[in-house]
Design a protein around this motif. Structure first.
Motif, PDB file in Angstrom:
ATOM      1  N   ASP A 338      46.903 -14.469 -12.919  1.00 42.99           N
ATOM      2  CA  ASP A 338      46.876 -13.395 -14.215  1.00 42.99           C
ATOM      3  C   ASP A 338      48.244 -12.885 -14.279  1.00 42.99           C
ATOM      4  O   ASP A 338      48.842 -12.588 -13.324  1.00 42.99           O
ATOM      5  CB  ASP A 338      45.827 -12.383 -14.001  1.00 42.99           C
ATOM      6  CG  ASP A 338      45.898 -11.798 -12.586  1.00 42.99           C
ATOM      7  OD1 ASP A 338      46.400 -12.269 -11.533  1.00 42.99           O
ATOM      8  OD2 ASP A 338      45.386 -10.344 -12.600  1.00 42.99           O
ATOM      9  N   GLU A 339      48.329 -12.285 -15.664  1.00 45.44           N
ATOM     10  CA  GLU A 339      49.364 -11.683 -15.886  1.00 45.44           C
ATOM     11  C   GLU A 339      50.827 -11.606 -15.290  1.00 45.44           C
ATOM     12  O   GLU A 339      51.506 -10.921 -14.751  1.00 45.44           O
ATOM     13  CB  GLU A 339      49.058 -10.019 -15.713  1.00 45.44           C
ATOM     14  CG  GLU A 339      47.785  -9.672 -16.297  1.00 45.44           C
ATOM     15  CD  GLU A 339      47.286  -8.268 -15.686  1.00 45.44           C
ATOM     16  OE1 GLU A 339      46.672  -7.419 -16.695  1.00 45.44           O
ATOM     17  OE2 GLU A 339      47.355  -7.827 -14.592  1.00 45.44           O
ATOM     18  N   TRP A 388      42.244 -16.874 -12.629  1.00 47.60           N
ATOM     19  CA  TRP A 388      42.067 -16.152 -13.781  1.00 47.60           C
ATOM     20  C   TRP A 388      42.445 -16.997 -15.097  1.00 47.60           C
ATOM     21  O   TRP A 388      42.949 -18.053 -14.955  1.00 47.60           O
ATOM     22  CB  TRP A 388      42.709 -14.970 -13.956  1.00 47.60           C
ATOM     23  CG  TRP A 388      42.558 -13.973 -12.714  1.00 47.60           C
ATOM     24  CD1 TRP A 388      43.307 -13.711 -11.548  1.00 47.60           C
ATOM     25  CD2 TRP A 388      41.365 -13.182 -12.607  1.00 47.60           C
ATOM     26  NE1 TRP A 388      42.529 -12.575 -10.892  1.00 47.60           N
ATOM     27  CE2 TRP A 388      41.492 -12.452 -11.133  1.00 47.60           C
ATOM     28  CE3 TRP A 388      40.221 -13.045 -13.436  1.00 47.60           C
ATOM     29  CZ2 TRP A 388      40.377 -11.501 -11.037  1.00 47.60           C
ATOM     30  CZ3 TRP A 388      39.285 -12.004 -12.721  1.00 47.60           C
ATOM     31  CH2 TRP A 388      39.282 -11.289 -11.755  1.00 47.60           C
ATOM     32  N   TRP A 407      38.364 -13.050 -18.373  1.00 41.54           N
ATOM     33  CA  TRP A 407      38.193 -11.599 -18.339  1.00 41.54           C
ATOM     34  C   TRP A 407      38.591 -10.680 -19.516  1.00 41.54           C
ATOM     35  O   TRP A 407      38.190  -9.713 -19.773  1.00 41.54           O
ATOM     36  CB  TRP A 407      38.890 -11.024 -17.027  1.00 41.54           C
ATOM     37  CG  TRP A 407      40.592 -11.259 -17.058  1.00 41.54           C
ATOM     38  CD1 TRP A 407      41.249 -12.510 -16.906  1.00 41.54           C
ATOM     39  CD2 TRP A 407      41.349 -10.552 -17.356  1.00 41.54           C
ATOM     40  NE1 TRP A 407      42.336 -12.371 -16.904  1.00 41.54           N
ATOM     41  CE2 TRP A 407      42.793 -11.004 -17.235  1.00 41.54           C
ATOM     42  CE3 TRP A 407      41.533  -9.099 -17.954  1.00 41.54           C
ATOM     43  CZ2 TRP A 407      44.079 -10.427 -17.652  1.00 41.54           C
ATOM     44  CZ3 TRP A 407      42.882  -8.514 -18.157  1.00 41.54           C
ATOM     45  CH2 TRP A 407      43.836  -8.975 -17.882  1.00 41.54           C
ATOM     46  N   TYR A 432      33.815  -4.639 -16.262  1.00 40.44           N
ATOM     47  CA  TYR A 432      34.876  -4.106 -15.216  1.00 40.44           C
ATOM     48  C   TYR A 432      34.425  -2.890 -14.853  1.00 40.44           C
ATOM     49  O   TYR A 432      34.282  -2.110 -15.824  1.00 40.44           O
ATOM     50  CB  TYR A 432      36.135  -4.084 -16.164  1.00 40.44           C
ATOM     51  CG  TYR A 432      37.092  -5.469 -15.943  1.00 40.44           C
ATOM     52  CD1 TYR A 432      36.357  -6.611 -15.411  1.00 40.44           C
ATOM     53  CD2 TYR A 432      38.489  -5.257 -15.717  1.00 40.44           C
ATOM     54  CE1 TYR A 432      37.512  -7.957 -15.164  1.00 40.44           C
ATOM     55  CE2 TYR A 432      39.132  -6.453 -15.486  1.00 40.44           C
ATOM     56  CZ  TYR A 432      38.574  -7.630 -15.191  1.00 40.44           C
ATOM     57  OH  TYR A 432      39.673  -8.887 -15.064  1.00 40.44           O
ATOM     58  N   TRP A 483      38.045  -3.185  -9.621  1.00 38.51           N
ATOM     59  CA  TRP A 483      39.435  -2.940  -9.467  1.00 38.51           C
ATOM     60  C   TRP A 483      39.562  -1.448  -8.811  1.00 38.51           C
ATOM     61  O   TRP A 483      38.512  -0.641  -8.825  1.00 38.51           O
ATOM     62  CB  TRP A 483      40.252  -3.089 -10.476  1.00 38.51           C
ATOM     63  CG  TRP A 483      40.193  -4.301 -11.114  1.00 38.51           C
ATOM     64  CD1 TRP A 483      39.511  -4.591 -12.317  1.00 38.51           C
ATOM     65  CD2 TRP A 483      40.945  -5.686 -10.835  1.00 38.51           C
ATOM     66  NE1 TRP A 483      39.870  -6.057 -12.423  1.00 38.51           N
ATOM     67  CE2 TRP A 483      40.453  -6.587 -11.655  1.00 38.51           C
ATOM     68  CE3 TRP A 483      41.820  -5.863  -9.634  1.00 38.51           C
ATOM     69  CZ2 TRP A 483      40.751  -7.926 -11.531  1.00 38.51           C
ATOM     70  CZ3 TRP A 483      42.132  -7.208  -9.601  1.00 38.51           C
ATOM     71  CH2 TRP A 483      41.946  -8.146 -10.396  1.00 38.51           C
TER      72      TRP A 483
HETATM   73  C1  ACM Z   1      42.910  -9.153 -14.510  1.00 39.97           C
HETATM   74  O1  ACM Z   1      42.047  -8.250 -14.901  1.00 39.97           O
HETATM   75  N1  ACM Z   1      44.247  -8.599 -14.388  1.00 39.97           N
HETATM   76  C2  ACM Z   1      42.239 -10.160 -13.994  1.00 39.97           C
END
Ligand code: ACM
Length: 544
Positions: A338-339, A388, A407, A432, A483
């Protein structure tokens, strides 16, 4: 006429809600079929159990451990079919994870065809008991008898994968907490513990071949190599040391603990970005010394990405995969993806060389190359990839059984499913659980995808926007994510998680047509809460 219609409607609502209040079904997630019967079973120190299936013993032990703590006795073994007995019987016609549970005045009969099925029948049975049965503290005044309402249940899950992610990288959580987290998942028939073990802020898994990953990468704060204050604020004051990692023995212990509860453990090693802890520990192996790229992640962490052009990167990552496979028997490993920050790799001579030799046209193709290589590494070690959604948004040549976790909204998952990609739905707007319940400066949690209250979460239906049965079949399951940037303590993590995990469990397990907020609310904010309270789990207790 209108007045009569209104009165009639009001009466109907009253009757329906009275009926719901009176229901003996207090189970979460709601079983597929629950028929209340008009009597009850009384469990006492004369109750025996009989089992014709070694697969059931694990579930029997689970019940026994709780009984010993709260009743002061265990069930003895006995004969099948005699009064005051719990029968655990193997039924070869039942599917994986399915079970039936029949509670009558003189006996209880459980049928299943798998360890998981017997376990789920047992947790359903325990949810019919006084919530005190869930307490983990030995009772000073053991309760001698336990009443269970008679009923007949047939049950099986809606989705194969019912997951919950815990981020132990942003903030470290103790082994005891991780176990409790898994146990509570199992109580609600969730079966995939997604363990986020590495991120910018911490590397939490012991790797024998690369000890600096934890010696350097599992600490941040004053006097460490990760002294910067991350955004947003992490545990405690910025000048406080934050540290912790799981030894390989502890990981084995947790995996075995989860297996007893029919929970698979999916480890996540988040690469190539979100890797500041790793690149700080081993810059010579993971970053090109001549790389002039300067970039920051969306979370404002600078230069946090493993270089995709270095041979040493792939040697390093294969060694990690090798050790991970010795710890986690689950067939999948999550490799993040991810990201990746814009600008990463853009001025790395090693990546430039890779692009020439592999004829890669742009950074996107470098990313695709990286994950194709990682998939080959996983294949060599007999594992498959979870990642992801970003990893499969382009033309990455990954094996068909790769699973992505969507997500960035429900649409992302629908899109993947329409491409026949295996997908787990985890839309941030619904699932989330690090997001605030309600928008308020007094509430813990992030705000970027929320607020998401328990009802918002409950309203999610993963297949609502899909009509084609084939496409629906691509959806492997659902996943909640906790998270921990905004969960600095166990109490806050629990508060964020509960009761939203009730919602998740019902989305993941119960047939959509059986789901109903009012009925759920009765169970969740009634016995569901009491079960949490008897385990002293902090939670948000307003039914909004
Ligand atoms: C994510 O929330 N960066 C997978």
């Amino acid at each position: 006429m209108k007045v009569f219609a209104v009165i009639f409607f009001a009466l109907l609502v009253c009757l329906v809600s009275l009926n719901a209040e009176g229901s003996t079904n207090v189970i979460i997630p709601k079983p597929r079929l629950f028929i209340p019967l008009d009597s009850h079973f009384l469990l006492n120190d004369q109750t025996h159990y009989y089992s014709d299936a070694p697969l059931a013993l694990n579930a029997v032990n689970y019940l026994q451990e709780h009984l010993l703590l709260q009743a002061g006795y265990k069930l003895k073994t006995g004969q099948s079919g005699v009064p005051n007995t719990i029968d655990y019987l193997r039924d070869p016609d039942l599917k994986q994870e399915a079970y039936t549970l029949d509670v009558t005045a003189d006996k209880i009969v459980i049928r299943a065809n798998s360890q998981a099925g017997f376990f789920y029948a047992t947790v359903s049975l325990m949810q019919l008991m006084d919530p005190v049965i869930w307490s983990l503290h030995k009772s000073d005044v053991p309760r001698k008898s336990w009443m269970m309402p008679s009923c007949s249940i047939e049950d099986a899950p809606r989705f194969q994968w019912r997951g919950m992610m815990l981020d132990t990288a942003r903030n470290f959580f103790s082994v005891a907490y991780v176990k409790k987290f898994i146990d509570r998942m199992a109580q609600h028939k969730l079966n995939l513990f997604h363990w986020h073990l590495t991120d910018d802020e911490g590397w939490r898994i012991e790797i024998k071949k690369y000890p600096l990953l934890t010696q350097i990468g599992a600490k941040r704060g004053p006097g460490t190599a990760l002294p910067f204050s991350f955004y947003p604020a992490m545990r405690g004051p910025k000048d406080k040391l934050e540290e912790g990692y799981y030894t390989q023995d502890e990981i084995r212990e947790i995996v075995a603990y989860a297996a007893k509860r029919s929970v698979n453990v999916l480890p996540e090693i988040d690469i190539p970005a979100h890797a500041k802890a790793a690149v700080t520990a081993y810059p010579e192996l993971l970053q090109d010394p001549n790389d002039k790229s300067r970039y920051t992640s969306i979370q404002k962490v600078s230069n946090n990405t493993i270089d995709a052009g270095l041979e040493s990167t792939y040697v390093f990552l294969e060694n990690i995969v090798k050790e991970v496979t010795t710890l986690f028997p689950f067939e999948y490993i999550h490799l993040g993806g991810d990201e990746i920050p814009k600008g990463a790799w853009s001025k790395s001579p090693a990546v430039e060389k890779l692009m020439q030799t592999e004829q890669l046209k742009n950074i996107q193709e470098v990313q695709d190359y990286f994950f194709t290589e990682m998939d080959r590494i996983l294949a060599r070690h007999d594992r498959k990839m979870v990642a992801w959604q970003e990893v499969r948004e382009h033309n990455t040549a990954l094996r068909d059984d790769t699973i992505i976790i969507a997500w960035r909204g429900n649409g992302a998952g629908v899109k993947a499913a329409k491409k026949q990609q295996k997908v787990i739905m985890a839309p941030a707007q619904y699932l989330y659980f690090d997001q605030q319940y309600v928008k308020s400066s007094g509430e813990p949690g992030h705000t970027w995808a929320g607020p998401t209250d328990t009802q918002d979460a409950y309203s999610y239906d993963p297949t609502a926007q899909i009509s084609d049965e084939d496409v629906k079949g691509s959806i492997q399951g659902v996943h909640g994510c906790l998270w921990s940037e905004r969960a600095p303590t166990e109490a806050i993590a629990d508060y964020l998680a509960w009761p939203r995990i009730f919602s998740l469990s019902e989305i993941a397990w119960s047939p959509q047509k059986e789901r109903n907020w009012d009925d759920f609310k009765r169970r969740a904010f009634g016995k569901g809460m009491q079960r949490l309270e008897s385990q002293t789990i902090s939670h948000r207790d307003t039914s909004k």
